[in-house]
Design a protein around this motif. Sequence first.
Motif, mmCIF file in Angstrom:
data_model
loop_
_atom_site.group_PDB
_atom_site.id
_atom_site.type_symbol
_atom_site.label_atom_id
_atom_site.label_comp_id
_atom_site.label_asym_id
_atom_site.label_seq_id
_atom_site.Cartn_x
_atom_site.Cartn_y
_atom_site.Cartn_z
ATOM 1 N N GLU A 195 -2.054 -15.089 -23.937
ATOM 2 C CA GLU A 195 -3.350 -15.494 -24.441
ATOM 3 C C GLU A 195 -4.220 -15.348 -23.067
ATOM 4 O O GLU A 195 -5.508 -15.262 -23.212
ATOM 5 C CB GLU A 195 -3.150 -17.134 -25.006
ATOM 6 C CG GLU A 195 -4.548 -17.340 -25.619
ATOM 7 C CD GLU A 195 -4.723 -16.587 -26.937
ATOM 8 O OE1 GLU A 195 -6.041 -16.310 -27.264
ATOM 9 O OE2 GLU A 195 -3.960 -15.906 -27.492
ATOM 10 N N ILE A 196 -3.763 -15.782 -22.004
ATOM 11 C CA ILE A 196 -4.630 -15.866 -20.784
ATOM 12 C C ILE A 196 -4.902 -14.557 -20.442
ATOM 13 O O ILE A 196 -6.257 -14.321 -20.061
ATOM 14 C CB ILE A 196 -3.713 -16.599 -19.650
ATOM 15 C CG1 ILE A 196 -3.584 -18.194 -20.004
ATOM 16 C CG2 ILE A 196 -4.431 -16.570 -18.144
ATOM 17 C CD1 ILE A 196 -2.701 -18.734 -18.651
ATOM 18 N N VAL A 197 -4.329 -13.477 -20.304
ATOM 19 C CA VAL A 197 -4.503 -12.159 -19.943
ATOM 20 C C VAL A 197 -5.519 -11.834 -21.128
ATOM 21 O O VAL A 197 -6.405 -10.916 -20.736
ATOM 22 C CB VAL A 197 -2.948 -11.282 -19.792
ATOM 23 C CG1 VAL A 197 -3.530 -10.109 -19.636
ATOM 24 C CG2 VAL A 197 -2.328 -12.054 -18.850
ATOM 25 N N ARG A 198 -5.238 -12.099 -22.350
ATOM 26 C CA ARG A 198 -5.898 -11.458 -23.531
ATOM 27 C C ARG A 198 -7.338 -12.023 -23.407
ATOM 28 O O ARG A 198 -8.389 -11.335 -23.372
ATOM 29 C CB ARG A 198 -5.511 -11.765 -24.563
ATOM 30 C CG ARG A 198 -6.095 -11.020 -25.932
ATOM 31 C CD ARG A 198 -5.500 -11.356 -27.163
ATOM 32 N NE ARG A 198 -4.152 -11.341 -27.342
ATOM 33 C CZ ARG A 198 -3.356 -12.265 -27.664
ATOM 34 N NH1 ARG A 198 -3.630 -13.544 -27.268
ATOM 35 N NH2 ARG A 198 -2.091 -12.004 -27.383
ATOM 36 N N PHE A 289 -16.276 -17.944 -7.956
ATOM 37 C CA PHE A 289 -15.743 -18.359 -9.402
ATOM 38 C C PHE A 289 -14.828 -17.095 -9.702
ATOM 39 O O PHE A 289 -13.692 -17.223 -10.267
ATOM 40 C CB PHE A 289 -16.783 -18.649 -10.527
ATOM 41 C CG PHE A 289 -17.271 -19.972 -10.595
ATOM 42 C CD1 PHE A 289 -16.361 -20.912 -11.364
ATOM 43 C CD2 PHE A 289 -18.464 -20.538 -10.090
ATOM 44 C CE1 PHE A 289 -16.794 -22.276 -11.336
ATOM 45 C CE2 PHE A 289 -18.871 -21.772 -10.242
ATOM 46 C CZ PHE A 289 -18.007 -22.776 -10.906
ATOM 47 N N ARG A 290 -15.316 -15.824 -9.666
ATOM 48 C CA ARG A 290 -14.613 -14.607 -9.904
ATOM 49 C C ARG A 290 -13.424 -14.674 -9.307
ATOM 50 O O ARG A 290 -12.405 -14.240 -10.020
ATOM 51 C CB ARG A 290 -15.633 -13.335 -9.603
ATOM 52 C CG ARG A 290 -14.789 -12.183 -9.889
ATOM 53 C CD ARG A 290 -15.546 -11.068 -9.342
ATOM 54 N NE ARG A 290 -15.518 -11.226 -7.827
ATOM 55 C CZ ARG A 290 -14.429 -10.852 -7.167
ATOM 56 N NH1 ARG A 290 -13.417 -10.387 -7.670
ATOM 57 N NH2 ARG A 290 -14.584 -11.039 -5.753
ATOM 58 N N ARG A 296 -6.048 -16.747 -10.697
ATOM 59 C CA ARG A 296 -5.445 -17.571 -11.826
ATOM 60 C C ARG A 296 -4.614 -16.374 -12.665
ATOM 61 O O ARG A 296 -3.536 -16.757 -13.097
ATOM 62 C CB ARG A 296 -6.375 -18.295 -12.571
ATOM 63 C CG ARG A 296 -6.032 -18.753 -13.969
ATOM 64 C CD ARG A 296 -5.073 -19.904 -13.773
ATOM 65 N NE ARG A 296 -4.794 -20.461 -15.191
ATOM 66 C CZ ARG A 296 -3.742 -21.196 -15.692
ATOM 67 N NH1 ARG A 296 -2.862 -21.622 -14.533
ATOM 68 N NH2 ARG A 296 -3.646 -21.511 -16.776
ATOM 69 N N VAL A 297 -5.378 -15.513 -13.021
ATOM 70 C CA VAL A 297 -4.623 -14.465 -13.953
ATOM 71 C C VAL A 297 -3.636 -13.596 -13.495
ATOM 72 O O VAL A 297 -2.513 -13.424 -13.717
ATOM 73 C CB VAL A 297 -5.786 -13.521 -14.571
ATOM 74 C CG1 VAL A 297 -5.311 -12.496 -15.371
ATOM 75 C CG2 VAL A 297 -7.037 -14.186 -15.338
ATOM 76 N N SER A 349 -1.918 -7.723 -8.292
ATOM 77 C CA SER A 349 -2.504 -7.977 -6.894
ATOM 78 C C SER A 349 -4.016 -8.092 -7.158
ATOM 79 O O SER A 349 -4.760 -7.241 -7.595
ATOM 80 C CB SER A 349 -2.499 -6.839 -5.965
ATOM 81 O OG SER A 349 -0.738 -6.289 -5.900
ATOM 82 N N PRO A 350 -4.560 -9.263 -6.790
ATOM 83 C CA PRO A 350 -5.886 -9.746 -7.050
ATOM 84 C C PRO A 350 -6.805 -9.373 -6.025
ATOM 85 O O PRO A 350 -6.287 -8.880 -5.004
ATOM 86 C CB PRO A 350 -5.965 -11.374 -7.075
ATOM 87 C CG PRO A 350 -4.859 -11.637 -6.304
ATOM 88 C CD PRO A 350 -3.616 -10.466 -6.571
#
Length: 477
Positions: A195-198, A289-290, A296-297, A349-350
């Motif tokens: 749900e987080i990724v979606r 924020f981004r 987090r994701v 990898s963010p």
Amino acid sequence: MLFNKLPDNLFMPLSGQNKQVYQAVLISLADLFFDEDLVDPFVPKDLVRSTIEGAVIRLGVRRWEPEEDDSEEEQQELPRSTAEYTSRIYRRLVATGWLEEEQRIYRTYVLLSPANSFLLRTLVAIANLEKRSYGGAVLNVLSSLEAAINDPQGRGITLSEAAQTAADFSAHLTDMMLGLRELKINLSQTNNPQEIVRNFFDRFVEHILVSDYKTLKTKNNPFRFRQQILSHLRELQFDTLKLQQLVQHYQQQFEVDIHDAEARVHQHINRIIRIFESVDQRLAIIDDFRYRLEKRVSDTVRYMDKTTPGMASRLSRVISEIARKDGREIPRIKTLETVGFLAPGSVRSPVKRKTPAEPRVITRQEIDPKVLQLRQLFKEYKERREVKVDRIEAYLERHLLDKDQVMAAEFEIDSIEDYICFSYIRHLKSLGKKAKATSDRYQIAFEENYVNVADMVECRNFSITRKDHSKDVTHAR
């Protein structure tokens, strides 16, 4: 003031049991009433009903909940066909004030009031949540501002349009910041990794992220015009003639007195300046924020498999079952050898946070005059040592004059140019095509003895004779 413009029961269809149905119907009606080809705002009733029926068919209504304001007969009897659904929806939209009917002889027409029309356009824009373009907004402000400055008497009203565009752009930055905050709170309250990724891709990538966000880090940064906008505005603040012309234009367009027009001009100028001076700070907050949201994701994706209950026991059973089978029955896995599913460019990898470059003072470097003088002397020396055919030919003619022949010892070397010319008169043919015409006019004959020329060069003795003169002498004999 708001309730004097809109009907009291206007929002009842959108707050009842069948709000999803009315949402789809109003969006379809917006396409009908806001059509660019629609000249007459009065739409025939049959066309409105057919549009509602088409929306009902596309939605596929299977269950209809009774509304609180329905009559007892309507609450007891549910619609049984598409036509009944259409009739009930149409009557409810007319009763709540969304649609107005007007009778013209034998035909009934439907229209939207100005307040309802504006509200419906706003609701459709909220439903679509289209991505905004930073570059388009900045360029609109710049073009409107330049038009007002270049022609304040004829197009000064574009200054107000530039201020409104800048205000909308500022509001969009605020909405984007609040949207990121709300999404972060929602993700922190969700324990389901899928749900987080979606939600990240559905809400952030599709709705919140600006279409040209990536260009903010490139040379095509849309904010490269920001300094130009601020420069125009600061010059305009001290240009009394253009300010006076803008005030007069505002006074004619808005039909206000001169004091009100002057206040509006300065208000619009100061608004644009404040917005574009604070853009960097607001973008830094949005970028922060981004970054935290993407981290987090990425952490969720990284630990998604590790947090799955029973994953270790399942893998253990799979390995045990594979160990009991014959190796020939197990297919060879080639995917992991060719596809880098853990590549640095994957979701795991963010994007790393980029630290802004520290400001530094740019100073003009002054070159020492002695260095410049030395460069000029070297340039002149290099030019004097350059081999030129016309110089060699002039050097030869200076020594031949009226003579038919000149010997090596008769040459003079008084400068660098003379030294270069004397060095190459013995090897004119080695200069190639550029010296072919000159070498054909002279004949050189070498001797075995060596001579000293001008106490500078010691070389084999030689003589140079003009070929044309020798032919004339032979012909005369």
